[in-house]
Design an enzyme around this catalytic site. Structure first.
Site, short mmCIF file in Angstrom:
data_model
loop_
_atom_site.label_atom_id
_atom_site.label_comp_id
_atom_site.label_asym_id
_atom_site.label_seq_id
_atom_site.Cartn_x
_atom_site.Cartn_y
_atom_site.Cartn_z
N ALA A 16 39.00 -29.01 31.48
CA ALA A 16 39.57 -29.57 32.71
C ALA A 16 38.91 -30.88 33.11
CB ALA A 16 39.50 -28.58 33.88
N GLY A 17 39.76 -31.83 33.51
CA GLY A 17 39.31 -33.09 34.07
C GLY A 17 39.24 -34.25 33.10
N ASN A 24 44.81 -30.61 28.27
CA ASN A 24 46.24 -30.39 28.45
C ASN A 24 46.90 -31.58 29.14
OD1 ASN A 24 48.30 -27.71 29.92
ND2 ASN A 24 48.86 -29.49 28.75
N LYS A 64 41.08 -16.33 27.70
CA LYS A 64 40.48 -17.34 28.57
C LYS A 64 40.61 -16.82 29.99
CE LYS A 64 40.83 -21.97 30.43
NZ LYS A 64 41.74 -23.10 30.71
#
Length: 280
Positions: free
Chosen positions: A207-208, A229, A120
């Site tokens: 993300a977010g 996460n 990643k």
């Protein structure tokens, strides 16, 4: 593009809905990060509850491959059932990300995944909003692909950049929904829809995402998978939140496969007009 053939969709929904990156097939469309948990046990139990297939770990947190076997999270996970996705989090330049990625491949070998060339790719020089560097990401991606890596780049949802990364050989694209750890949900919906529409590789929203409803929405618009996460790690009960995200992803995926009804500006009765008894 939304699919409309009912019988075709029915067969898709009833069979196991795996997805593929390069030559690897994965059962779960929920991917998990490993940072920000209170302790190792909480991370392990959350991963178990999520039923995730792919787990990403920051290479910098592992420091170096010699630390394998010294009671870290990476030592206690079952890598015969999970797939490690090393990431270059913390790298500010393309050159730095390239060096760290090479260490990631060595860690894959240490845990027995000798054929694992996944990385990643994160190149982030913005310390305030943690937005990825598009030029540095493209430069590092080209180099790593030429070295045989399976590159999954983390990007701002720019449809042109996403297509360029696909064209140079990236096997999946990971556009952010909103800044890392912000929990703002999908703030760039239109751009992400364009990326999904134009892509010939998996699109993984990264993300977010802060709630299961947001993970559900991302899957409803056609995302291949979700990486989460902070929303799990910083919730009051990570185990329950991990299961919630799992169910949100499954539900959203099935909704996408089934095909949603068209919106109408007026109400439409669900019962037919024929056969209605007339009151005399």
């Amino acid at each position: 593009m939304m699919e409309n053939n009912y019988m075709k969709n029915e067969s898709k929904i009833t069979k196991q809905d795996n997805f593929q990156i390069a030559d690897q097939i994965f059962q779960s469309r929920l991917m998990l990060g490993t940072g920000r948990y209170k302790n190792t046990q909480e991370a392990i139990s959350s991963i178990k509850a999520s039923k995730a297939s792919i787990i990403t770990v920051a290479i910098r947190r592992m420091q170096n491959s010699k630390n394998i076997g010294k009671s870290s999270l990476i030592d206690v996970l079952n890598w015969q059932k999970l797939w490690l996705l090393p990431n270059t989090a913390g790298c500010e330049t393309a050159d730095e990300a390239i060096r760290i990625a090479s260490l990631g491949m060595e860690i894959n070998k240490k845990i027995g995944q000798t054929n694992n060339k996944f990385i990643k790719l994160e190149v982030i020089s913005d310390s305030n909003y943690l937005l990825p560097d598009p030029l540095g990401t493209l430069k590092a991606a080209e180099y790593l692909i030429n070295k045989g890596f399976i590159v999954l780049p983390y990007i701002y949802p720019d449809p042109i950049l996403a297509k360029q990364l696909e064209d140079v050989g990236c096997h999946a694209i990971m556009p952010l929904g909103s800044p890392i750890g912000s929990g703002q949900g999908i703030k760039n919906l239109h751009n992400i829809q364009i990326i999904i529409e134009n892509a010939k590789v998996p699109i993984i929203i990264d993300a977010g995402i802060g709630k299961a409803s947001e993970a559900n929405h991302a899957m409803e618009i056609g995302a291949t998978a979700i990486l989460i996460n902070t929303a799990i790690a910083k919730s009051s009960d990570p185990n329950i939140m991990a299961e919630s995200m799992k169910l949100g992803v499954i539900s959203g995926r099935k909704c996408y496969l089934a095909g949603t009804m068209q919106k109408n500006s007026h109400g439409k009765a669900s019962s037919p007009n024929e056969g209605i008894l007339k009151v005399i």
